[in-house]
Write a protein that holds these residues in place. Structure first.
Motif, short mmCIF file in Angstrom:
data_model
loop_
_atom_site.label_atom_id
_atom_site.label_comp_id
_atom_site.label_asym_id
_atom_site.label_seq_id
_atom_site.Cartn_x
_atom_site.Cartn_y
_atom_site.Cartn_z
N THR A 32 0.84 -1.19 0.00
CA THR A 32 0.00 0.00 0.00
C THR A 32 0.88 1.24 0.00
O THR A 32 2.06 1.18 0.33
N THR A 33 0.30 2.33 -0.38
CA THR A 33 1.03 3.60 -0.35
C THR A 33 1.15 4.09 1.08
O THR A 33 0.16 4.11 1.82
N MET A 34 2.34 4.45 1.45
CA MET A 34 2.60 4.96 2.79
C MET A 34 3.22 6.35 2.69
O MET A 34 4.07 6.60 1.82
N ASP A 35 2.78 7.23 3.56
CA ASP A 35 3.22 8.63 3.51
C ASP A 35 3.81 9.08 4.83
O ASP A 35 3.46 8.58 5.89
N TRP A 36 4.64 10.11 4.71
CA TRP A 36 5.06 10.92 5.86
C TRP A 36 4.56 12.35 5.61
O TRP A 36 4.84 12.91 4.55
N TYR A 37 3.84 12.87 6.56
CA TYR A 37 3.39 14.25 6.54
C TYR A 37 4.04 14.98 7.71
O TYR A 37 4.48 14.37 8.68
N ARG A 38 4.06 16.29 7.63
CA ARG A 38 4.48 17.08 8.79
C ARG A 38 3.56 18.29 8.92
O ARG A 38 2.98 18.78 7.95
N GLN A 39 3.46 18.73 10.16
CA GLN A 39 2.64 19.90 10.46
C GLN A 39 3.42 20.85 11.34
O GLN A 39 4.01 20.44 12.35
N THR A 40 3.43 22.12 10.94
CA THR A 40 4.06 23.16 11.73
C THR A 40 2.99 24.14 12.15
O THR A 40 1.95 24.27 11.48
N PRO A 41 3.21 24.84 13.26
CA PRO A 41 2.20 25.77 13.75
C PRO A 41 1.79 26.79 12.69
O PRO A 41 2.64 27.39 12.03
N GLY A 42 0.49 26.94 12.53
CA GLY A 42 -0.02 27.93 11.60
C GLY A 42 -0.07 27.48 10.15
O GLY A 42 -0.49 28.24 9.28
N LYS A 43 0.35 26.26 9.90
CA LYS A 43 0.35 25.75 8.54
C LYS A 43 -0.46 24.46 8.45
O LYS A 43 -0.63 23.75 9.44
N GLU A 44 -0.92 24.19 7.25
CA GLU A 44 -1.63 22.94 7.03
C GLU A 44 -0.64 21.78 7.00
O GLU A 44 0.54 21.96 6.69
N ARG A 45 -1.15 20.61 7.32
CA ARG A 45 -0.32 19.42 7.25
C ARG A 45 0.11 19.22 5.79
O ARG A 45 -0.71 19.29 4.88
N GLU A 46 1.40 18.99 5.58
CA GLU A 46 1.92 18.87 4.23
C GLU A 46 2.57 17.50 4.02
O GLU A 46 3.19 16.95 4.92
#
Length: 115
Positions: A32-46
């Motif tokens: 399956t497709t596996m992802d890493w996302y990150r989130q910083t304050p004030g920004k959308e999860r990318e």
């Protein structure tokens, strides 16, 4: 039930390296497709990095050449090797996948890069 648990975050200095791990259960990471996302304050999860079921990888422009996503089929784990870390890489990193049209997220692991 799909469960994802991240680990490996921490406080490092700019230029250092970190390796994040995502332990998966209830879903085979090699199929399956596996992802890493990150989130910083004030920004959308990318989206930071993705590995498809066929092994194709994708990276955000901001991390390409510095980060590497990989997976270990026998251990059912996904990794994010992060090199040459920058202050702007600071954030909470999440492992993500989709199964049967449902999104699954881990609780996240904090990465803090100091100057």
């Amino acid at each position: 039930q799909v469960r994802l648990v991240e680990s490996g975050g921490g406080l490092v200095q700019a230029g250092d390296s970190l390796r994040l791990s995502c332990a998966a259960s209830g879903i085979p990471v090699g199929r399956t497709t596996m992802d890493w996302y990150r989130q910083t304050p004030g920004k959308e999860r990318e989206l930071v990095a993705r590995v498809s079921s066929s092994g194709t990888t994708e990276y955000a422009d901001s991390v390409r050449g510095r980060f590497t996503i990989s997976r270990d089929w026998p251990r059912n784990m996904v990794f994010l090797e992060m090199n040459s870390l920058k202050v702007e890489d600071t954030g909470v990193y999440f492992c993500h996948t989709i199964s049967r049209s449902r999104n699954f997220w881990g609780p996240g692991t904090q990465v803090t890069v100091s100057s």
